[in-house]
Design an enzyme around this catalytic site. Structure first.
Site, PDB file in Angstrom:
ATOM      1  N   HIS A 137      17.421  46.753  41.280  1.00 47.90           N
ATOM      2  CA  HIS A 137      16.337  45.759  41.308  1.00 47.90           C
ATOM      3  C   HIS A 137      14.976  46.443  41.413  1.00 47.90           C
ATOM      4  CE1 HIS A 137      14.578  41.773  42.359  1.00 47.90           C
ATOM      5  NE2 HIS A 137      13.722  42.533  43.046  1.00 47.90           N
ATOM      6  N   GLU A 138      14.850  47.330  42.372  1.00 50.71           N
ATOM      7  CA  GLU A 138      13.566  47.986  42.586  1.00 50.71           C
ATOM      8  C   GLU A 138      13.243  48.959  41.455  1.00 50.71           C
ATOM      9  OE1 GLU A 138      11.518  46.957  44.717  1.00 50.71           O
ATOM     10  OE2 GLU A 138      12.911  45.645  45.783  1.00 50.71           O
ATOM     11  N   HIS A 141      11.471  47.079  38.796  1.00 54.53           N
ATOM     12  CA  HIS A 141      10.044  46.953  39.077  1.00 54.53           C
ATOM     13  C   HIS A 141       9.313  48.267  38.761  1.00 54.53           C
ATOM     14  CE1 HIS A 141      10.394  43.030  40.786  1.00 54.53           C
ATOM     15  NE2 HIS A 141      11.010  43.405  41.902  1.00 54.53           N
TER      16      HIS A 141
END
Length: 444
Positions: free
Chosen positions: A31-32, A35
């Site tokens: 997820h990170e 980003h």
């Protein structure tokens, strides 16, 4: 008091924690990273990429000036972009020059900020599709026509003369390959311990005696179910309930349903040994094909046919398509469940928090690497979905702010953002506290 009696309990607790941390770390890292990498592609610089919170136990700075670190509390993670006042990318720290403003989240164009924020959930969805597709490619698809691979581990009374490579033509005269039949083949065959199977062995058609097609064998165990709590394992075979012999999975279903929650004594065959387990069925809300839910008494197991089917490989494109379907089913079922919980149509026990997810992680890990990896895919899909909810603090909340900016041509005020963030954080913390209470007291 014997201290050694706590060793198995502690060992199981440690296993659950390790499984939970591994699953959560993989999902958070993906997820990170979504980003981070999309932000980098969009010209936004990341100061810190952290897996975990709290004291830093390992870190390094790469050639781009990003600090990669592992922190002591493995309960999440974050990317802190240049100029951010905090890890939630709310506010500015006031140290960035006008020259570097384009490299910050606040100074980047709207399209760049939107892409960077949306990338986290999207990467979770991509991970889910990749895991589902990989599982399909690893398992393969059942060969068509249905072909006998090898027998499953079953008691000696289930033995037959069927051989690997036998093509299954019919059972008790009911054809396996009948596209016009509505319903499963088990709905059309008699419930008897022994059945006649018509097979093709080479060019020869034979009739061979075999066990009931859908025996009382355990194919999977639902995490945190009554069967899971009782120690039922995959490949266990139920040979009796309350002293009455059973051989068909449908018999088990009927007895469990009729018990209406009363405890039942199961006689279990496991690798040649006989065990007795007392299990009380529990009410469960199950999704229906129409999109709703039905409540039934269950112990939390599924069954399967009495042999392993021969499989054929699945190509990457077809597996990816099926993986995307798996993601879609996971997301739509989750949304339907949330809607039914919100309107009080099904129990809040269907809502799991950190404790429930941790227990499920341990249970799936105990069932094997394949089950655990599949669970990571399903959890990744759920995390991606939740992060898209329009709640401040979550990615979906940021996207709402960006939508407001796109429509009004101006950013929301810092004061409004801070208020909404406080409200969003309060909602998230309240929900977390409720789910913990739900997992530990209301629905243990």
């Amino acid at each position: 008091m014997d201290v050694m009696q706590f060793v198995p309990m502690f060992g199981n607790f440690a296993f659950v924690i390790v499984a939970f941390v591994v699953a959560l770390s993989v999902i958070v890292a993906i997820h990170e990273y979504g980003h981070y990498i999309v932000g980098r592609w969009c010209g936004i610089h990341a100061d810190v990429f952290s897996l975990g919170f709290g004291p830093v136990i390992y870190s390094r700075v790469d050639k781009r000036g990003t600090k990669w670190q592992i922190a002591a509390l493995p309960l999440g993670g974050y990317v802190k972009f240049m100029g951010d006042a905090n890890a939630a990318s709310v506010g500015a720290d006031g140290t960035v020059s006008q020259v570097d403003m384009r490299r910050t989240m606040l100074g980047a164009p709207l399209w760049a900020r939107t892409a960077t924020v949306a990338a986290g959930p999207i990467f979770n969805f991509v991970l889910a599709i990749a895991i589902f597709a990989g599982s399909i490619m690893y398992q393969g698809q059942s060969a068509n026509p249905l072909t006998f691979g090898e027998p499953r581990p079953l008691p000696a009374s289930y033995a037959s003369d069927l051989r690997q490579g036998d093509v299954m033509v019919a059972v008790e005269g009911v054809s396996f390959d009948n596209p016009d039949r509505e319903g499963a083949i088990s709905d059309f065959i008699p419930v008897r311990e022994r059945l006649d199977y018509t097979v093709l062995r080479g060019e020869q058609e034979l009739t061979i005696d075999g066990p009931y097609y859908f025996p009382a064998a355990v194919a999977s165990v639902s995490p945190r179910s009554a069967a899971d709590d009782a120690g039922i394992k995959i490949n266990d075979v139920i040979t009796g309930i309350n002293g009455e012999p059973v051989f068909a999975f449908t018999q088990v279903q009927e007895i469990v349903l009729a018990a209406d929650g009363a405890p039942l004594t199961f006689e279990i065959w496991r690798d040649g040994e006989t065990l007795n387990k007392t299990i009380a069925p529990r009410r469960a809300d199950l999704p229906t094909p129409e999109g709703g839910f039905e409540t039934r008494w269950l112990i939390g197991i599924t069954g399967t046919i009495f042999f392993e089917e021969e499989t054929v490989s699945v190509g990457v494109l077809e597996a990816t398509r099926m993986g995307a379907e798996g993601l879609w089913n996971t997301v739509t079922t989750s949304l339907s469940a949330m809607q039914h919980i919100l309107f009080g149509q099904i129990s809040t026990c269907n809502l799991s928090g950190p404790v429930g997810i941790a227990e499920t992680s341990g249970s799936m890990a105990e069932q094997g690497a394949q089950s655990f990896i599949w669970f990571i895919g399903a959890l990744s899909a759920a995390v991606g979905l939740i992060n898209l909810f329009p709640i401040p603090v979550l990615d979906g909340g940021h996207l709402v702010f960006y939508a407001y900016e796109a429509i009004t041509r101006r950013k929301p005020s810092d004061r409004a953002v801070q208020v909404f963030m406080f409200v969003g954080l309060s909602l998230i913390l309240s929900l977390m506290m409720f789910t913990i209470l739900n997992d530990t007291i209301l629905c243990p």
